[in-house]
Design an enzyme around this catalytic site. Sequence first.
Site, PDB file in Angstrom:
ATOM      1  N   ASP A   1      55.593  80.697  47.121  1.00  0.00           N
ATOM      2  CA  ASP A   1      55.966  81.504  46.161  1.00  0.00           C
ATOM      3  C   ASP A   1      54.685  82.446  46.066  1.00  0.00           C
ATOM      4  O   ASP A   1      53.844  82.642  46.343  1.00  0.00           O
ATOM      5  CB  ASP A   1      56.308  80.731  44.857  1.00  0.00           C
ATOM      6  CG  ASP A   1      56.787  81.494  43.525  1.00  0.00           C
ATOM      7  OD1 ASP A   1      57.129  82.676  44.086  1.00  0.00           O
ATOM      8  OD2 ASP A   1      56.454  81.250  42.619  1.00  0.00           O
TER       9      ASP A   1
ATOM     10  N   ASP B   1      54.690  85.101  42.613  1.00  0.00           N
ATOM     11  CA  ASP B   1      54.207  85.181  41.085  1.00  0.00           C
ATOM     12  C   ASP B   1      53.872  83.565  40.600  1.00  0.00           C
ATOM     13  O   ASP B   1      54.605  82.673  40.905  1.00  0.00           O
ATOM     14  CB  ASP B   1      55.453  85.545  40.502  1.00  0.00           C
ATOM     15  CG  ASP B   1      55.978  86.907  40.892  1.00  0.00           C
ATOM     16  OD1 ASP B   1      55.186  87.669  41.495  1.00  0.00           O
ATOM     17  OD2 ASP B   1      57.365  87.056  40.745  1.00  0.00           O
TER      18      ASP B   1
ATOM     19  N   PHE C   1      58.361  77.774  31.629  1.00  0.00           N
ATOM     20  CA  PHE C   1      58.351  78.903  32.701  1.00  0.00           C
ATOM     21  C   PHE C   1      58.472  80.143  32.389  1.00  0.00           C
ATOM     22  O   PHE C   1      57.859  81.146  32.692  1.00  0.00           O
ATOM     23  CB  PHE C   1      59.291  78.185  33.809  1.00  0.00           C
ATOM     24  CG  PHE C   1      59.541  79.027  34.941  1.00  0.00           C
ATOM     25  CD1 PHE C   1      58.535  79.012  35.874  1.00  0.00           C
ATOM     26  CD2 PHE C   1      60.397  79.737  35.319  1.00  0.00           C
ATOM     27  CE1 PHE C   1      58.504  80.049  37.088  1.00  0.00           C
ATOM     28  CE2 PHE C   1      60.734  80.703  36.241  1.00  0.00           C
ATOM     29  CZ  PHE C   1      59.813  80.422  37.349  1.00  0.00           C
TER      30      PHE C   1
ATOM     31  N   LYS D   1      66.125  79.985  46.530  1.00  0.00           N
ATOM     32  CA  LYS D   1      65.132  79.368  47.422  1.00  0.00           C
ATOM     33  C   LYS D   1      65.854  78.310  48.068  1.00  0.00           C
ATOM     34  O   LYS D   1      65.524  77.623  49.197  1.00  0.00           O
ATOM     35  CB  LYS D   1      64.222  79.120  46.644  1.00  0.00           C
ATOM     36  CG  LYS D   1      63.329  80.457  46.300  1.00  0.00           C
ATOM     37  CD  LYS D   1      62.012  80.023  45.738  1.00  0.00           C
ATOM     38  CE  LYS D   1      61.384  81.485  45.134  1.00  0.00           C
ATOM     39  NZ  LYS D   1      59.945  81.127  44.229  1.00  0.00           N
TER      40      LYS D   1
ATOM     41  N   ASP E   1      55.274  77.184  41.620  1.00  0.00           N
ATOM     42  CA  ASP E   1      55.102  76.757  40.323  1.00  0.00           C
ATOM     43  C   ASP E   1      55.999  76.501  39.353  1.00  0.00           C
ATOM     44  O   ASP E   1      55.873  75.724  38.382  1.00  0.00           O
ATOM     45  CB  ASP E   1      53.976  78.065  39.604  1.00  0.00           C
ATOM     46  CG  ASP E   1      54.900  79.257  39.194  1.00  0.00           C
ATOM     47  OD1 ASP E   1      55.295  79.807  40.310  1.00  0.00           O
ATOM     48  OD2 ASP E   1      54.763  79.808  38.162  1.00  0.00           O
TER      49      ASP E   1
END
Length: 224
Positions: free
Chosen positions: A36, A38, A70, A160, A171
Site C-alpha cells: 500500500d 498511504d 482508519f 484490492k 495499514d
Amino acid sequence: MFSCIIRTGTCSPVLKMAGRRGISAMAQKQLLVLVDLDGVMADFDGHFLTKWKQTYPEEPFIALEDRKTFYLVDQYETLKEGLKPKIKSVYQSKGFFRELPPIAGACDALKEMNEMEGVEVFICSSPLFFYKYSSTEKFAWVEHYLGADWINRTILTRDKTIVNGHILIDDNVKIKGAVDFPSWEHVVFTAHYNKHMNLRGKKRLDNWTDGSWRDLIMDFKKRL
C-alpha cells in the site's frame, strides 16, 4: 507490466504500455508482494495533521498518538459536529498526495526487496472517490521517490481483493471487496490508529527501518 487503474472486473492503462516483455518477466519470479502507499510508504496522517493545523488553526485536532480509526472523519466528527467538509477539503486539495512525506526507510526497503531473488514488488493503492488529484499525484509521488520504472509497478484500485499476489502489506486492518478470499495474505503495517486493534491472527510489520521486513519476505518465500 503496465501501470493501471483497476475498477471491479476491469483494468485500463492510464499511461503508455511499458512493453509486453515485462509481463513474462514477472511470471518468472515467484513471490508477488503488494504494498500500500498511504500510511505504509507515505505519511498520510502526519501530513494531514500539518495541513489541518495550517488551514483551520481555529478547529480542534487529534494528535497522532491519539488516533483510533482508519478514516479520519470518523474520529474527527466526535470532536465537533460538521467537520467533515473541512476534513475532505484538506486531503482532496491539489498537491496533497504529491507532497506526502515518505515513511522512514520505506523507499529503500522496497527497492531492495524488489532486487531480491524470486521477488516481484508492486505498489497497490486506492484512489479517493474524488480522484481529480489523488490518482495522478500518487503516480507522481511514486516516480519522484522510487523512480520512473516504478510507474509500471503501480496499481490503483478501489478493490484490492481482485488483485493477484501472495502478500499485501497494508495499514488498513479490515480490507473488504468482491472477493471473499483474496489470493494474498494480509500483513498489517503498524500505524498510530491500529496499534490497539485486534488483528485476529494477522502478521504485523512495525516499520521499514529495523530490517524485520527481510525476515517477513524470507518466511513467505519458504512457504512457496
